[in-house]
Design an enzyme around this catalytic site. Structure first.
Site, mmCIF file in Angstrom:
data_model
loop_
_atom_site.group_PDB
_atom_site.id
_atom_site.type_symbol
_atom_site.label_atom_id
_atom_site.label_comp_id
_atom_site.label_asym_id
_atom_site.label_seq_id
_atom_site.Cartn_x
_atom_site.Cartn_y
_atom_site.Cartn_z
ATOM 1 C CD GLN A 1 -1.366 11.323 -9.407
ATOM 2 O OE1 GLN A 1 -2.449 11.835 -9.088
ATOM 3 N NE2 GLN A 1 -0.378 11.039 -8.790
ATOM 4 C CB SER B 1 1.710 4.260 -8.246
ATOM 5 O OG SER B 1 1.512 5.355 -7.072
ATOM 6 C CD GLU C 1 -4.325 18.674 -5.194
ATOM 7 O OE1 GLU C 1 -5.239 19.302 -4.717
ATOM 8 O OE2 GLU C 1 -4.788 17.278 -5.201
ATOM 9 C CD GLU D 1 1.620 3.879 8.306
ATOM 10 O OE1 GLU D 1 1.535 4.053 7.241
ATOM 11 O OE2 GLU D 1 0.812 3.593 9.187
HETATM 12 C C1 LIG Z 1 -7.366 4.345 -3.989
HETATM 13 C C2 LIG Z 1 -5.878 4.566 -4.690
HETATM 14 C C3 LIG Z 1 -5.807 5.344 -5.716
HETATM 15 C C4 LIG Z 1 -4.570 5.547 -6.395
HETATM 16 N N1 LIG Z 1 -4.557 6.325 -7.365
HETATM 17 C C5 LIG Z 1 -3.223 6.494 -7.820
HETATM 18 C C6 LIG Z 1 -3.044 7.192 -9.042
HETATM 19 O O1 LIG Z 1 -4.133 7.599 -9.758
HETATM 20 N N2 LIG Z 1 -2.098 7.282 -9.626
HETATM 21 C C7 LIG Z 1 -0.905 6.796 -9.040
HETATM 22 O O2 LIG Z 1 0.103 7.026 -9.362
HETATM 23 N N3 LIG Z 1 -1.047 6.215 -7.850
HETATM 24 C C8 LIG Z 1 -2.297 6.134 -7.196
HETATM 25 N N4 LIG Z 1 -2.388 5.315 -6.011
HETATM 26 C C9 LIG Z 1 -1.199 4.823 -5.357
HETATM 27 C C10 LIG Z 1 -0.533 5.594 -4.223
HETATM 28 O O3 LIG Z 1 0.023 6.567 -4.451
HETATM 29 C C11 LIG Z 1 0.269 4.533 -3.283
HETATM 30 O O4 LIG Z 1 -0.550 3.642 -2.947
HETATM 31 C C12 LIG Z 1 1.092 5.314 -2.413
HETATM 32 O O5 LIG Z 1 2.038 5.834 -2.594
HETATM 33 C C13 LIG Z 1 1.844 4.005 -1.414
HETATM 34 O O6 LIG Z 1 2.269 3.218 -2.324
HETATM 35 P P1 LIG Z 1 2.068 1.623 -2.091
HETATM 36 O O7 LIG Z 1 0.991 1.311 -2.130
HETATM 37 O O8 LIG Z 1 2.961 0.956 -3.084
HETATM 38 O O9 LIG Z 1 2.681 1.030 -0.764
HETATM 39 P P2 LIG Z 1 4.206 0.787 -0.068
HETATM 40 O O10 LIG Z 1 5.048 1.913 -0.695
HETATM 41 O O11 LIG Z 1 4.572 -0.607 -0.701
HETATM 42 O O12 LIG Z 1 3.844 0.964 1.290
HETATM 43 C C14 LIG Z 1 2.985 -0.009 2.142
HETATM 44 C C15 LIG Z 1 3.165 0.513 3.486
HETATM 45 O O13 LIG Z 1 4.213 0.497 3.921
HETATM 46 C C16 LIG Z 1 4.621 1.479 4.835
HETATM 47 N N5 LIG Z 1 5.776 2.187 4.428
HETATM 48 C C17 LIG Z 1 6.280 2.493 3.482
HETATM 49 N N6 LIG Z 1 7.237 3.258 3.220
HETATM 50 C C18 LIG Z 1 7.830 3.320 4.524
HETATM 51 C C19 LIG Z 1 8.600 4.280 5.438
HETATM 52 N N7 LIG Z 1 9.637 4.617 4.786
HETATM 53 N N8 LIG Z 1 8.454 4.112 6.711
HETATM 54 C C20 LIG Z 1 7.574 3.785 7.440
HETATM 55 N N9 LIG Z 1 6.764 3.028 6.594
HETATM 56 C C21 LIG Z 1 6.627 2.803 5.219
HETATM 57 C C22 LIG Z 1 3.351 2.363 4.844
HETATM 58 O O14 LIG Z 1 2.563 1.977 5.792
HETATM 59 C C23 LIG Z 1 2.645 1.957 3.786
HETATM 60 O O15 LIG Z 1 1.174 2.013 3.816
HETATM 61 C C24 LIG Z 1 -3.600 5.064 -5.482
HETATM 62 C C25 LIG Z 1 -3.594 4.456 -4.409
HETATM 63 C C26 LIG Z 1 -4.856 3.987 -4.026
HETATM 64 C C27 LIG Z 1 -5.053 3.336 -2.554
#
Ligand SMILES: Cc1cc2nc3c(=O)[nH]c(=O)nc-3n(C[C@H](O)[C@H](O)[C@H](O)COP(=O)(O)OP(=O)(O)OC[C@H]3O[C@@H](n4cnc5c(N)ncnc54)[C@H](O)[C@@H]3O)c2cc1C
Lengths: 306, 384
Positions: free
Chosen positions: B129, B132, B247, B366
């Site tokens: 998928q 991100s 989902e 969050e």
């Molecule tokens: C094991 C794993 C597998 C994954 N697999 C996939 C995949 O197959 N395909 C894919 O596309 N993505 C995948 N992801 C990505 C996943 O969708 C993102 O990690 C998730 O959407 C969060 O984005 P980020 O990690 O960039 O965190 P960020 O968006 O940078 O956010 C970091 C933290 O900031 C806080 N935060 C962010 N926005 C806000 C807000 N508006 N208000 C308050 N707090 C906030 C939250 O605590 C958040 O955890 C995977 C992630 C993990 C951990």
């Protein structure tokens, strides 16, 4: 697995909604700035219309009774619903109510005692009940948002009730869990109204994310508590009973703290109802052994202690 | 309301468990220890899923014309619980079953459906998928990977990150921008991209959550035919909202957590260390957290089964699910810390690696809390 009320349960809930909108159920400050508002009128309306007996109706059952206790505890006024709706139908259906309950030793003030007409005692081995003659109770001053009292010197005539003490205590666990969850729900509604309305720094308090997230967490906890209560009421399972009570008692500390924080100084006054809900929850957090013991009981009942 | 399972649901669960008992090999614990996206587990899934399909248990909730058995949301969910609790022997294929397949059935062209859906129903397709990006996580609409039309083709440039399964996937369900700028929801388009297309580069990211699970995926002048586009240009946002609706409660993580907690308690009992009130209370609290999550999730499944929109009940459930995972994981760390070193306790390690993901992947906790606050509690939007 079904999460919707049946027709009769839904009808009961909406009739209850109507009653809860009546003036006698609403917020007003209590005489002499008492910390509770015992609503005799509402209590009587509910009794006369058979609400407290709903657990014995086949299509309603303990689940509907527990849902009702939850709802009634979200009111700023106090009525005695937990013992009447969740113990009385199974122990002593003819016992005059309101009812006060002693779990274990009667070594401190007991809620509802000053307004109660009878008493249920859940002992280690047995369950007893007694009528409360005039003069039997001495009201106590108390921190908590209930009419509180102690037993005086008038001797009581106890009669034993032919039910299992532990099963009854489990029903009581579910009833108290329903009361706590409902009280937290009432507090949440009041705090939400406040933070939507109150502006500081040029914006509503409720637009601050620090507040939003903590209230959202409170909502998650309260909804989970509600479902745990309903499940325990339906199954009668001892693990479910401990789970419902242990979970909500544990959650109370954080939720109550947050509610008072967001209400600011207003929440410390007797001119605002928040204390009605939080000072019920603060008392009930310690009942039946308290949060830690009830959580331990979940484990003991699932796995034993070795 | 009724918290008891129906006979039919119970029988279905028993059927799934029987299958797992029969088909999971002796060394399954070692295989799953490598993590859901690992080579070991992916290769295993390619042997396991065809058997699951033959037993009618891979896509039982799909319509019959696509190889399904027309079963209900509840059965689909029970299947998900049992698979997750067993360590997800379907590997990456759970995504096909849950949402990629159904999305293609609904929005795909005849050719796309013919080409992909029956492969999925046979248990032979590995997809990843590609949503991100380095600058688009929680704020997915900020994605910048661009697909530029060029004759009958599109040329894709950009990069994805955290792409699970990308190392071994044959296809990517890719989101790329065909118009607008980062932040616009309207200009995003879905492409079904073979991973062996020239210009795609995958780099595995070393992580705390098992080998080969997450990746960076780079797209440099990747040329794909217009026939690889799913739906119309710019329709990605509404399509994925539709297809991820089922989902929204996410993975039934509490099922594994509850079972791992059971194992932890048994270990403490064997050690004669399960008697202090403190230990018992923490075990009880963790069990209660699992039960709370379970009921909140079931409420959503019930709504889906009745054709209702669960709304924010799904977000509420997700928060509780993340908490339950952590409650169990923390219990293990506090009372059985030795089991996290030395590599013998596969179950605790595997659970820990999954639990630390619970509040982040597929929408941070969050983000859920923000949605609950605004749409359920009706609190005002934060002023910018
Ligand atoms: C094991 C794993 C597998 C994954 N697999 C996939 C995949 O197959 N395909 C894919 O596309 N993505 C995948 N992801 C990505 C996943 O969708 C993102 O990690 C998730 O959407 C969060 O984005 P980020 O990690 O960039 O965190 P960020 O968006 O940078 O956010 C970091 C933290 O900031 C806080 N935060 C962010 N926005 C806000 C807000 N508006 N208000 C308050 N707090 C906030 C939250 O605590 C958040 O955890 C995977 C992630 C993990 C951990």
């Amino acid at each position: 697995m079904r999460f919707e009320f049946n027709e009769d349960q839904a009808a009961l809930a909406s009739a209850l909604d109507q009653i809860m909108l009546s003036a006698e159920a609403g917020w007003k400050t209590a005489e002499n700035w008492q910390r509770f508002d015992w609503s005799q009128d509402l209590d009587r309306t509910l009794e006369e219309n058979g609400y407290y007996d709903c657990a014995s109706e086949e299509t309603l059952g303990p689940l509907a009774a527990a849902a009702m206790v939850y709802r009634l505890n979200s009111l700023p006024v106090a009525v005695e619903s937990a013992a009447s709706a969740l113990l009385r139908p199974f122990c002593a259906p003819d016992l005059p109510r309101p009812i006060a309950v002693i779990d274990g030793e009667a070594d401190s003030a007991i809620r509802f005692l000053p307004v109660a007409r009878s008493l249920i005692h859940i002992g280690k081995q047995d369950v007893r009940c007694a009528l409360l003659p005039a003069g039997a109770v001495v009201p106590s001053e108390s921190l908590f948002a209930y009419p509180m009292g102690v037993l005086g010197d008038v001797p009581l005539e106890w009669s034993s009730v032919d039910v299992d003490a532990e099963a009854t205590r489990n029903r009581w666990r579910v009833a108290v869990a329903a009361e706590i969850a409902g009280s937290l729900k009432g507090g949440l509604e009041a705090v939400l109204a406040h933070v939507r309305d109150r502006h500081q720094f040029g914006r509503p308090l409720g637009s601050f994310q620090a507040i939003q997230h903590r209230l959202a967490e409170a909502a998650v906890t309260i909804e989970a508590s509600y479902l745990l209560v309903l499940k325990a009421a339906q199954t009668g399972d001892p693990v479910d009973a401990a789970t419902a009570l242990g979970y909500v008692q544990e959650a109370t500390t954080t939720v109550v703290y947050d509610f008072h924080q967001f209400m600011g100084a207003m929440g410390l006054t007797l001119e605002h109802p928040l204390h009605r809900w939080t000072y019920r929850a603060k008392l009930l957090r310690s009942s039946l052994g308290g949060a830690q013991l009830n959580q331990a009981l979940i484990a003991k009942r699932r796995w034993g202690s070795r | 309301m009724d918290f008891e399972w129906t006979e039919k649901d119970r029988a279905f669960r028993a059927r799934v468990r029987d299958f797992l008992d029969r088909e999971l090999p002796e060394n399954w614990d070692e295989i799953r220890r490598h993590g859901p996206g690992s080579r070991e587990q992916t290769e295993f899934s390619l042997k396991f899923c065809p058997k699951l399909a033959a037993a009618g248990l891979l896509v039982p909730h799909w319509p019959a014309e696509w190889g399904g058995g027309g079963l209900s949301n509840w059965e689909h969910f029970i299947l998900g619980e049992e698979m997750w609790a067993a360590g997800e022997p379907r590997g990456a294929q759970y995504m096909n079953v849950n949402w990629i397949g159904p999305t293609l059935m609904r929005f795909g062209s005849d050719e796309q459906r013919r080409r992909y859906v029956s492969q999925m129903a046979a248990g032979k397709a590995i997809w990843c998928q590609g949503f991100s990006e380095p600058n688009a996580g929680s704020d997915l609409a900020a994605l910048r990977t661009r697909a530029t039309p060029d004759g009958d083709d599109y040329v894709v440039n950009g990069s994805k990150i955290w792409t699970s399964y990308a190392g071994l996937a044959e296809h990517c369900f890719l989101l790329a921008r065909t118009s607008g700028k980062a932040g616009d929801k309207s200009g995003i388009t879905i492409f079904l991209v073979p991973m062996d297309t020239p210009g795609i580069d995958v780099r595995s990211i070393p992580s705390l959550i098992g080998h080969g699970d997450i990746h960076e995926t780079f797209f440099t002048d990747v040329r794909i035919p217009a026939s690889a586009r799913l739906g119309a240009e710019g329709e990605a946002w509404s399509i994925i909202n539709y297809s991820l609706a089922n989902e929204r409660v996410g993975i039934p993580r509490y099922e594994l957590s509850a079972r791992v907690l059971e194992g932890m308690v048994n270990e403490l009992i064997v050690r004669g260390a399960f008697s202090d009130t403190d230990v018992l209370a923490r075990a009880g609290a963790a069990a209660a957290a699992c039960e709370a999550a379970r009921l909140l999730v079931y409420r959503v499944v019930d709504q889906l089964a009745n054709g209702k929109d669960p709304g924010t009940d799904a977000n509420i459930a997700r928060v509780a699910v993340a908490k339950a995972d952590h409650a169990v994981s923390d219990f293990g760390l506090d009372f059985l810390p030795d089991t996290y070193s030395g590599g013998d306790h596969h179950a605790h390690l595997a659970h820990h690696e999954r639990a630390i993901v619970a509040g982040i992947a597929a929408g941070a906790a969050e983000i859920q809390l923000g949605i609950i606050a605004r749409r359920h509690l009706m609190l005002p939007r934060e002023a910018c």
